[in-house]
Design a protein around this motif. Structure first.
Motif, PDB file in Angstrom:
ATOM      1  N   ASN A   1       2.300  -3.207 -13.288  1.00 60.17           N
ATOM      2  CA  ASN A   1       1.140  -4.061 -12.805  1.00 60.17           C
ATOM      3  C   ASN A   1       0.359  -3.281 -11.806  1.00 60.17           C
ATOM      4  O   ASN A   1      -0.856  -3.193 -11.658  1.00 60.17           O
ATOM      5  N   ILE A   2       1.241  -2.465 -10.890  1.00 58.72           N
ATOM      6  CA  ILE A   2       0.357  -1.770  -9.873  1.00 58.72           C
ATOM      7  C   ILE A   2      -0.096  -0.402 -10.281  1.00 58.72           C
ATOM      8  O   ILE A   2      -0.978  -0.249 -10.092  1.00 58.72           O
ATOM      9  N   ILE A   3       0.462   0.142 -11.367  1.00 59.32           N
ATOM     10  CA  ILE A   3      -0.001   1.358 -12.356  1.00 59.32           C
ATOM     11  C   ILE A   3      -1.553   0.893 -12.892  1.00 59.32           C
ATOM     12  O   ILE A   3      -2.524   1.509 -12.842  1.00 59.32           O
TER      13      ILE A   3
ATOM     14  N   LEU B   1      12.287   2.706  -6.329  1.00 58.81           N
ATOM     15  CA  LEU B   1      11.748   1.828  -5.309  1.00 58.81           C
ATOM     16  C   LEU B   1      12.280   0.365  -5.517  1.00 58.81           C
ATOM     17  O   LEU B   1      12.292  -0.339  -4.490  1.00 58.81           O
ATOM     18  N   GLU B   2      13.397   0.355  -6.326  1.00 58.12           N
ATOM     19  CA  GLU B   2      14.444  -0.799  -6.525  1.00 58.12           C
ATOM     20  C   GLU B   2      13.417  -2.364  -6.598  1.00 58.12           C
ATOM     21  O   GLU B   2      13.570  -3.041  -5.767  1.00 58.12           O
ATOM     22  N   ILE B   3      12.418  -1.943  -7.582  1.00 55.82           N
ATOM     23  CA  ILE B   3      11.763  -3.136  -7.726  1.00 55.82           C
ATOM     24  C   ILE B   3      11.622  -3.280  -9.364  1.00 55.82           C
ATOM     25  O   ILE B   3      12.140  -2.386 -10.210  1.00 55.82           O
ATOM     26  N   ASP B   4      11.145  -4.310 -10.000  1.00 54.49           N
ATOM     27  CA  ASP B   4      11.135  -4.693 -11.606  1.00 54.49           C
ATOM     28  C   ASP B   4      10.043  -3.827 -12.257  1.00 54.49           C
ATOM     29  O   ASP B   4       9.181  -3.082 -11.535  1.00 54.49           O
ATOM     30  N   ILE B   5      10.649  -3.349 -13.492  1.00 56.75           N
ATOM     31  CA  ILE B   5       9.459  -2.401 -14.094  1.00 56.75           C
ATOM     32  C   ILE B   5       8.326  -3.259 -14.252  1.00 56.75           C
ATOM     33  O   ILE B   5       7.214  -2.463 -14.375  1.00 56.75           O
TER      34      ILE B   5
ATOM     35  N   GLU C   1       0.962  -1.099  -0.049  1.00 55.61           N
ATOM     36  CA  GLU C   1      -0.005   0.152  -0.138  1.00 55.61           C
ATOM     37  C   GLU C   1       0.836   1.240   0.234  1.00 55.61           C
ATOM     38  O   GLU C   1       0.515   2.318  -0.703  1.00 55.61           O
ATOM     39  N   GLU C   2       2.006   1.314   0.683  1.00 63.82           N
ATOM     40  CA  GLU C   2       2.764   2.303   0.724  1.00 63.82           C
ATOM     41  C   GLU C   2       3.374   2.709  -0.588  1.00 63.82           C
ATOM     42  O   GLU C   2       3.465   3.795  -1.083  1.00 63.82           O
TER      43      GLU C   2
END
Length: 107
Positions: A100-102, A91-95, A69-70
């Motif tokens: 997916n979140i967007i 955010l140091e995560i995969d594109i 959620e953050e």
């Protein structure tokens, strides 16, 4: 500190028959007897362990959900100002995870 509290702390540090025998507190004696009963019963011991493990899993899931959620809230704020690649790097995560979140946020 009360003598009973001191005995309890000693018992908690070393929960042995020897330490419990030295304790004058009847409450500590009852605690020790109950612990011995639990340890003697595999069924009860497993029940306590499962309950304990279940609480840990629930806590971990809550933490993970809060982090997601953050990240989502953070991405809402960033998506208007930065590219998907920049957000992923920050955010140091995969594109793909950012995409997916967007997509989820757009629903």
């Amino acid at each position: 500190m009360s003598p009973e509290l001191i005995e309890l702390l000693k018992y908690m540090e070393h929960s042995t028959d020897e330490v419990s025998e030295v304790c004058k507190s009847e409450r500590i004696q009852k605690i020790h007897r109950r612990i011995c009963q639990i340890k003697a019963s595999e069924k009860t011991e497993v029940k306590y362990m499962q309950s304990w493990e279940e609480k840990i899993l629930i806590k971990q899931e809550g933490i993970a959900e809060g982090r997601l959620e953050e990240k989502q809230e953070f991405m809402k704020k960033l998506s208007n100002k930065f590219s998907i690649e920049q957000i992923a790097e920050m955010l140091e995560i995969d594109i793909s995870e950012v995409e997916n979140i967007i997509k989820e946020l757009a629903k």
